[in-house]
Design a protein around this motif. Structure first.
Motif, PDB file in Angstrom:
ATOM      1  N   GLU A  76       4.709  -4.709   4.048  1.00  0.00           N
ATOM      2  CA  GLU A  76       5.062  -4.165   2.731  1.00  0.00           C
ATOM      3  C   GLU A  76       4.922  -5.220   1.636  1.00  0.00           C
ATOM      4  N   ARG A  94       8.757  -1.347  -2.722  1.00  0.00           N
ATOM      5  CA  ARG A  94       9.419  -0.104  -2.310  1.00  0.00           C
ATOM      6  C   ARG A  94      10.537   0.261  -3.288  1.00  0.00           C
ATOM      7  N   ASP A 206      14.017   7.907  -2.202  1.00  0.00           N
ATOM      8  CA  ASP A 206      13.444   7.752  -0.869  1.00  0.00           C
ATOM      9  C   ASP A 206      12.655   6.444  -0.847  1.00  0.00           C
ATOM     10  N   TYR A 207      13.381   5.327  -0.851  1.00  0.00           N
ATOM     11  CA  TYR A 207      12.738   4.021  -0.890  1.00  0.00           C
ATOM     12  C   TYR A 207      11.872   3.818   0.346  1.00  0.00           C
ATOM     13  N   ARG A 209       8.913   5.306   0.393  1.00  0.00           N
ATOM     14  CA  ARG A 209       7.906   6.342   0.204  1.00  0.00           C
ATOM     15  C   ARG A 209       7.078   6.043  -1.033  1.00  0.00           C
ATOM     16  N   ASN A 210       5.819   6.340  -0.966  1.00  0.00           N
ATOM     17  CA  ASN A 210       4.903   6.186  -2.091  1.00  0.00           C
ATOM     18  C   ASN A 210       4.726   7.539  -2.770  1.00  0.00           C
ATOM     19  N   PRO A 211       5.231   7.717  -4.000  1.00  0.00           N
ATOM     20  CA  PRO A 211       5.062   9.003  -4.684  1.00  0.00           C
ATOM     21  C   PRO A 211       3.673   9.198  -5.276  1.00  0.00           C
ATOM     22  N   VAL A 213       0.583   9.173  -3.723  1.00  0.00           N
ATOM     23  CA  VAL A 213      -0.277   9.202  -2.541  1.00  0.00           C
ATOM     24  C   VAL A 213      -1.753   9.300  -2.936  1.00  0.00           C
ATOM     25  N   THR A 277      -1.069   5.494   1.307  1.00  0.00           N
ATOM     26  CA  THR A 277      -0.469   6.542   2.140  1.00  0.00           C
ATOM     27  C   THR A 277       0.956   6.875   1.686  1.00  0.00           C
ATOM     28  N   GLY A 278       1.517   7.916   2.296  1.00  0.00           N
ATOM     29  CA  GLY A 278       2.846   8.375   1.913  1.00  0.00           C
ATOM     30  C   GLY A 278       3.944   7.371   2.172  1.00  0.00           C
ATOM     31  N   ARG A 279       3.792   6.524   3.197  1.00  0.00           N
ATOM     32  CA  ARG A 279       4.745   5.452   3.461  1.00  0.00           C
ATOM     33  C   ARG A 279       4.067   4.141   3.109  1.00  0.00           C
TER      34      ARG A 279
END
Length: 322
Positions: A76, A94, A206-207, A209-211, A213, A277-279
Protein backbone atom coordinates in the motif's frame (compact mmCIF):
# COMPACT_ATOMS: atom_id res chain seq x y z
CA UNK A 1 -19.22 0.49 -16.80
CA UNK A 2 -16.88 0.49 -13.85
CA UNK A 3 -16.02 4.19 -14.25
CA UNK A 4 -19.66 5.00 -13.46
CA UNK A 5 -18.94 4.07 -9.85
CA UNK A 6 -16.22 6.71 -9.80
CA UNK A 7 -18.53 9.50 -10.84
CA UNK A 8 -21.26 8.42 -8.44
CA UNK A 9 -18.85 8.49 -5.50
CA UNK A 10 -17.18 11.74 -6.44
CA UNK A 11 -20.41 13.60 -7.09
CA UNK A 12 -21.83 12.16 -3.86
CA UNK A 13 -25.34 12.18 -5.24
CA UNK A 14 -25.28 15.92 -5.84
CA UNK A 15 -25.93 15.71 -9.56
CA UNK A 16 -24.01 17.47 -12.29
CA UNK A 17 -21.07 19.73 -11.58
CA UNK A 18 -21.86 23.41 -11.21
CA UNK A 19 -19.98 26.10 -13.08
CA UNK A 20 -18.28 28.48 -10.70
CA UNK A 21 -18.55 32.22 -10.59
CA UNK A 22 -17.95 34.75 -7.80
CA UNK A 23 -21.68 35.51 -7.68
CA UNK A 24 -22.64 31.88 -7.28
CA UNK A 25 -20.10 31.10 -4.56
CA UNK A 26 -20.50 34.16 -2.33
CA UNK A 27 -23.34 32.67 -0.27
CA UNK A 28 -21.19 29.64 0.59
CA UNK A 29 -18.03 31.69 1.11
CA UNK A 30 -19.12 35.01 2.72
CA UNK A 31 -15.64 35.69 4.12
CA UNK A 32 -13.73 35.09 0.87
CA UNK A 33 -12.51 38.17 -0.99
CA UNK A 34 -13.52 37.29 -4.55
CA UNK A 35 -12.37 40.68 -5.82
CA UNK A 36 -8.76 39.63 -5.22
CA UNK A 37 -7.90 36.74 -7.50
CA UNK A 38 -5.47 35.48 -10.13
CA UNK A 39 -8.21 33.48 -11.85
CA UNK A 40 -8.88 34.93 -15.29
CA UNK A 41 -11.41 32.39 -16.53
CA UNK A 42 -13.89 31.36 -13.86
CA UNK A 43 -15.26 28.49 -15.93
CA UNK A 44 -12.04 26.65 -15.09
CA UNK A 45 -13.35 26.18 -11.54
CA UNK A 46 -16.04 23.56 -11.02
CA UNK A 47 -17.79 21.90 -8.14
CA UNK A 48 -16.55 18.35 -7.81
CA UNK A 49 -19.76 17.38 -6.00
CA UNK A 50 -19.05 17.45 -2.24
CA UNK A 51 -19.60 20.86 -0.60
CA UNK A 52 -17.09 22.77 1.49
CA UNK A 53 -15.64 20.32 4.05
CA UNK A 54 -17.75 17.52 2.54
CA UNK A 55 -14.39 15.79 2.32
CA UNK A 56 -13.18 16.38 5.89
CA UNK A 57 -9.53 17.35 6.32
CA UNK A 58 -7.74 15.84 9.32
CA UNK A 59 -6.13 17.75 12.19
CA UNK A 60 -3.62 16.60 14.80
CA UNK A 61 -3.53 12.96 13.67
CA UNK A 62 -2.62 10.10 15.99
CA UNK A 63 0.35 7.86 15.12
CA UNK A 64 1.41 4.29 15.78
CA UNK A 65 4.85 2.78 15.59
CA UNK A 66 5.30 0.81 12.36
CA UNK A 67 5.70 -2.34 14.48
CA UNK A 68 2.18 -1.83 15.90
CA UNK A 69 0.48 -1.32 12.53
CA UNK A 70 -1.22 -4.53 11.35
CA UNK A 71 -3.96 -3.32 8.99
CA UNK A 72 -1.87 -1.88 6.17
CA UNK A 73 -0.52 -4.23 3.52
CA UNK A 74 3.13 -3.89 2.52
CA UNK A 75 2.33 -2.81 -1.05
CA UNK A 76 0.00 0.00 0.00
CA UNK A 77 1.22 3.52 -0.84
CA UNK A 78 2.12 6.01 1.86
CA UNK A 79 3.45 9.56 1.77
CA UNK A 80 6.77 9.61 3.61
CA UNK A 81 7.78 12.78 5.48
CA UNK A 82 11.23 12.85 7.04
CA UNK A 83 12.21 16.06 8.83
CA UNK A 84 15.32 16.44 10.97
CA UNK A 85 14.58 16.21 14.68
CA UNK A 86 11.50 14.01 14.32
CA UNK A 87 10.77 10.35 13.73
CA UNK A 88 9.92 9.71 10.07
CA UNK A 89 6.17 9.62 9.44
CA UNK A 90 4.07 7.72 6.92
CA UNK A 91 0.65 8.99 5.85
CA UNK A 92 -1.25 6.12 4.18
CA UNK A 93 -3.18 6.85 1.02
CA UNK A 94 -5.91 4.53 2.32
CA UNK A 95 -6.79 7.49 4.59
CA UNK A 96 -5.80 10.44 2.40
CA UNK A 97 -7.98 9.15 -0.44
CA UNK A 98 -10.97 9.95 1.79
CA UNK A 99 -9.63 13.09 3.52
CA UNK A 100 -7.15 14.65 1.06
CA UNK A 101 -5.48 16.96 3.63
CA UNK A 102 -3.77 16.29 6.96
CA UNK A 103 -2.78 19.29 9.09
CA UNK A 104 0.11 18.13 11.27
CA UNK A 105 3.35 19.30 12.88
CA UNK A 106 6.61 17.40 12.34
CA UNK A 107 9.83 18.35 14.11
CA UNK A 108 8.37 21.74 14.93
CA UNK A 109 7.36 22.37 11.31
CA UNK A 110 3.61 22.82 10.73
CA UNK A 111 2.83 20.87 7.57
CA UNK A 112 -0.12 20.08 5.33
CA UNK A 113 0.16 16.63 3.78
CA UNK A 114 -2.12 16.61 0.73
CA UNK A 115 -3.33 14.14 -1.88
CA UNK A 116 -5.55 14.87 -4.88
CA UNK A 117 -6.76 11.49 -6.20
CA UNK A 118 -7.97 12.95 -9.51
CA UNK A 119 -4.44 14.17 -10.32
CA UNK A 120 -2.49 11.60 -8.26
CA UNK A 121 -0.76 14.62 -6.78
CA UNK A 122 0.77 14.09 -3.31
CA UNK A 123 2.40 17.24 -1.95
CA UNK A 124 3.53 18.31 1.51
CA UNK A 125 3.64 22.01 2.36
CA UNK A 126 4.95 24.17 5.20
CA UNK A 127 1.82 25.86 6.60
CA UNK A 128 3.65 29.04 7.61
CA UNK A 129 2.80 32.00 5.36
CA UNK A 130 3.51 35.68 6.00
CA UNK A 131 4.21 35.24 9.69
CA UNK A 132 1.16 33.12 10.49
CA UNK A 133 0.38 29.41 10.58
CA UNK A 134 -2.52 28.39 8.36
CA UNK A 135 -4.70 25.32 8.52
CA UNK A 136 -6.31 23.89 5.42
CA UNK A 137 -9.59 22.33 4.40
CA UNK A 138 -11.07 20.89 1.22
CA UNK A 139 -13.20 23.41 -0.68
CA UNK A 140 -15.02 20.86 -2.84
CA UNK A 141 -13.92 22.79 -5.94
CA UNK A 142 -11.72 21.58 -8.78
CA UNK A 143 -9.62 23.45 -11.31
CA UNK A 144 -8.25 21.37 -14.18
CA UNK A 145 -9.46 18.43 -12.06
CA UNK A 146 -7.05 19.42 -9.27
CA UNK A 147 -8.18 20.01 -5.71
CA UNK A 148 -8.75 23.58 -4.60
CA UNK A 149 -7.89 23.86 -0.91
CA UNK A 150 -8.81 26.75 1.36
CA UNK A 151 -7.24 28.16 4.50
CA UNK A 152 -9.52 28.50 7.49
CA UNK A 153 -7.95 31.76 8.65
CA UNK A 154 -8.71 33.96 5.61
CA UNK A 155 -10.95 31.64 3.56
CA UNK A 156 -8.60 32.12 0.60
CA UNK A 157 -8.57 29.39 -2.06
CA UNK A 158 -5.36 27.55 -2.87
CA UNK A 159 -4.43 25.44 -5.90
CA UNK A 160 -3.00 22.19 -4.55
CA UNK A 161 -0.80 21.40 -7.56
CA UNK A 162 0.84 24.83 -7.37
CA UNK A 163 0.76 25.47 -3.64
CA UNK A 164 -0.45 28.97 -4.53
CA UNK A 165 -3.42 31.07 -3.39
CA UNK A 166 -5.65 31.87 -6.36
CA UNK A 167 -8.66 33.56 -4.74
CA UNK A 168 -8.95 35.79 -1.67
CA UNK A 169 -6.83 37.91 0.61
CA UNK A 170 -3.71 35.78 0.17
CA UNK A 171 -3.84 35.57 -3.63
CA UNK A 172 -0.33 35.21 -5.06
CA UNK A 173 1.17 33.82 -1.85
CA UNK A 174 2.95 30.48 -2.18
CA UNK A 175 3.49 27.66 0.26
CA UNK A 176 6.99 26.23 0.60
CA UNK A 177 6.99 22.59 -0.45
CA UNK A 178 8.53 20.13 1.99
CA UNK A 179 10.33 17.13 0.42
CA UNK A 180 8.15 14.03 0.66
CA UNK A 181 7.52 11.05 -1.56
CA UNK A 182 5.14 8.18 -2.19
CA UNK A 183 6.42 4.68 -1.52
CA UNK A 184 5.13 1.33 -0.33
CA UNK A 185 4.51 0.85 3.36
CA UNK A 186 6.94 -2.09 3.28
CA UNK A 187 9.69 0.16 1.93
CA UNK A 188 9.01 2.84 4.54
CA UNK A 189 8.96 0.26 7.34
CA UNK A 190 12.22 -1.38 6.22
CA UNK A 191 14.03 1.94 6.08
CA UNK A 192 12.47 3.29 9.30
CA UNK A 193 11.92 0.45 11.81
CA UNK A 194 11.41 3.11 14.50
CA UNK A 195 9.18 5.24 12.29
CA UNK A 196 5.57 6.24 12.81
CA UNK A 197 2.47 5.64 10.71
CA UNK A 198 -0.74 7.64 10.91
CA UNK A 199 -3.48 5.74 12.72
CA UNK A 200 -6.92 5.15 11.25
CA UNK A 201 -9.14 8.25 11.59
CA UNK A 202 -12.38 7.98 13.53
CA UNK A 203 -14.70 8.44 10.55
CA UNK A 204 -17.16 5.90 9.11
CA UNK A 205 -15.20 5.21 5.91
CA UNK A 206 -14.27 1.96 4.21
CA UNK A 207 -10.55 2.64 4.55
CA UNK A 208 -8.50 0.53 2.21
CA UNK A 209 -11.14 0.69 -0.52
CA UNK A 210 -10.48 2.69 -3.66
CA UNK A 211 -13.59 4.69 -4.65
CA UNK A 212 -11.96 5.59 -7.99
CA UNK A 213 -11.87 2.08 -9.48
CA UNK A 214 -10.02 1.99 -12.80
CA UNK A 215 -9.41 5.72 -12.86
CA UNK A 216 -5.72 5.64 -13.79
CA UNK A 217 -6.51 3.33 -16.72
CA UNK A 218 -9.18 5.59 -18.20
CA UNK A 219 -8.69 7.67 -21.32
CA UNK A 220 -9.96 11.00 -20.03
CA UNK A 221 -9.60 12.79 -16.69
CA UNK A 222 -12.68 13.69 -14.67
CA UNK A 223 -14.04 17.23 -15.15
CA UNK A 224 -11.13 18.26 -17.37
CA UNK A 225 -11.73 20.04 -20.67
CA UNK A 226 -8.22 21.29 -21.39
CA UNK A 227 -5.82 20.17 -24.07
CA UNK A 228 -4.27 16.70 -23.87
CA UNK A 229 -0.54 16.38 -23.16
CA UNK A 230 1.78 16.74 -26.15
CA UNK A 231 4.12 14.11 -27.67
CA UNK A 232 1.44 11.43 -27.50
CA UNK A 233 1.84 11.06 -23.73
CA UNK A 234 -1.38 9.50 -22.34
CA UNK A 235 -3.41 11.91 -20.21
CA UNK A 236 -3.30 9.62 -17.16
CA UNK A 237 0.32 8.56 -17.49
CA UNK A 238 2.13 9.34 -14.24
CA UNK A 239 4.98 11.83 -14.61
CA UNK A 240 7.58 12.97 -12.11
CA UNK A 241 7.50 16.75 -11.93
CA UNK A 242 10.48 18.70 -10.66
CA UNK A 243 9.93 22.41 -11.14
CA UNK A 244 8.67 22.88 -14.69
CA UNK A 245 10.08 19.59 -16.00
CA UNK A 246 8.28 16.26 -16.27
CA UNK A 247 9.73 12.76 -16.68
CA UNK A 248 7.21 10.12 -17.89
CA UNK A 249 6.96 7.16 -15.54
CA UNK A 250 7.31 4.58 -18.32
CA UNK A 251 10.75 5.97 -19.11
CA UNK A 252 11.74 5.80 -15.43
CA UNK A 253 10.48 2.23 -15.07
CA UNK A 254 12.45 1.28 -18.17
CA UNK A 255 15.72 2.97 -17.19
CA UNK A 256 15.57 2.60 -13.40
CA UNK A 257 17.62 5.72 -12.74
CA UNK A 258 17.95 9.01 -14.62
CA UNK A 259 20.51 11.74 -14.00
CA UNK A 260 19.43 14.94 -15.71
CA UNK A 261 18.87 18.65 -15.03
CA UNK A 262 20.81 18.50 -11.77
CA UNK A 263 18.76 15.73 -10.16
CA UNK A 264 18.90 11.96 -9.85
CA UNK A 265 15.54 10.23 -10.16
CA UNK A 266 15.39 6.59 -9.12
CA UNK A 267 12.54 4.12 -9.57
CA UNK A 268 11.93 0.76 -7.92
CA UNK A 269 8.97 -1.64 -8.05
CA UNK A 270 6.75 -2.57 -5.13
CA UNK A 271 4.14 0.19 -4.68
CA UNK A 272 0.50 -0.49 -5.58
CA UNK A 273 -1.56 2.07 -7.46
CA UNK A 274 -4.18 3.66 -5.19
CA UNK A 275 -6.39 4.31 -8.24
CA UNK A 276 -6.63 0.89 -9.87
CA UNK A 277 -8.56 -1.99 -8.27
CA UNK A 278 -11.29 -1.83 -5.65
CA UNK A 279 -8.85 -2.61 -2.83
CA UNK A 280 -5.80 -0.38 -2.78
CA UNK A 281 -3.46 -3.16 -1.66
CA UNK A 282 -4.35 -5.13 -4.79
CA UNK A 283 -3.59 -2.36 -7.25
CA UNK A 284 -1.06 -2.94 -10.00
CA UNK A 285 2.58 -2.16 -9.30
CA UNK A 286 3.41 1.42 -10.32
CA UNK A 287 6.71 1.62 -8.42
CA UNK A 288 8.20 4.24 -6.12
CA UNK A 289 10.28 7.29 -6.99
CA UNK A 290 12.93 9.27 -5.10
CA UNK A 291 14.41 12.52 -6.37
CA UNK A 292 17.73 13.76 -5.01
CA UNK A 293 20.18 16.53 -5.83
CA UNK A 294 23.93 16.23 -6.41
CA UNK A 295 24.52 16.16 -2.63
CA UNK A 296 22.05 13.32 -2.14
CA UNK A 297 19.39 15.51 -0.54
CA UNK A 298 15.72 14.87 -1.22
CA UNK A 299 14.25 17.32 -3.70
CA UNK A 300 10.62 18.54 -3.61
CA UNK A 301 8.73 16.96 -6.50
CA UNK A 302 5.38 15.53 -7.48
CA UNK A 303 4.20 12.34 -9.17
CA UNK A 304 1.13 13.55 -11.02
CA UNK A 305 -0.87 12.71 -14.11
CA UNK A 306 0.41 14.08 -17.41
CA UNK A 307 -2.73 16.10 -18.13
CA UNK A 308 -2.35 18.01 -14.86
CA UNK A 309 1.28 18.85 -15.59
CA UNK A 310 0.30 20.16 -19.00
CA UNK A 311 -2.61 22.16 -17.55
CA UNK A 312 -0.55 23.96 -14.92
CA UNK A 313 2.78 24.09 -16.78
CA UNK A 314 1.70 24.50 -20.43
CA UNK A 315 5.19 25.67 -21.36
CA UNK A 316 6.87 22.99 -19.24
CA UNK A 317 9.66 20.81 -20.55
CA UNK A 318 8.99 17.14 -21.27
CA UNK A 319 12.00 14.96 -20.44
CA UNK A 320 11.33 12.21 -22.95
CA UNK A 321 14.89 10.98 -23.44
CA UNK A 322 15.91 9.57 -26.79
Amino acid sequence: MRMLAVWVVVLAGLGQAVWASPEFWRHEWPRTDFETTSVENWVEILSGGPPKDGIPALDDPVFLSVAEEERIEGTEPVIAVEIAGAEPRAYPLRYLTWHEIVNDSVGGVPVAVTFCPLCNSALTFDRRVGGRVLSFGVSGKLRHSDMVMYDRETQSWWQQALGEAIVGELTGMRLDQVPSWMESFAEFRARNPQGLVMDEPGYPRDYGRNPYVGYDSSKRPFLYSGDPPPHGVPALMRVVRVGDRAWPMDRLAREGEIREAGVTISWRPGQASALDTGRIAEGRDVGSVRVRDAQGRDVPHDVMFAFAFHAFWPQGKWMLGR
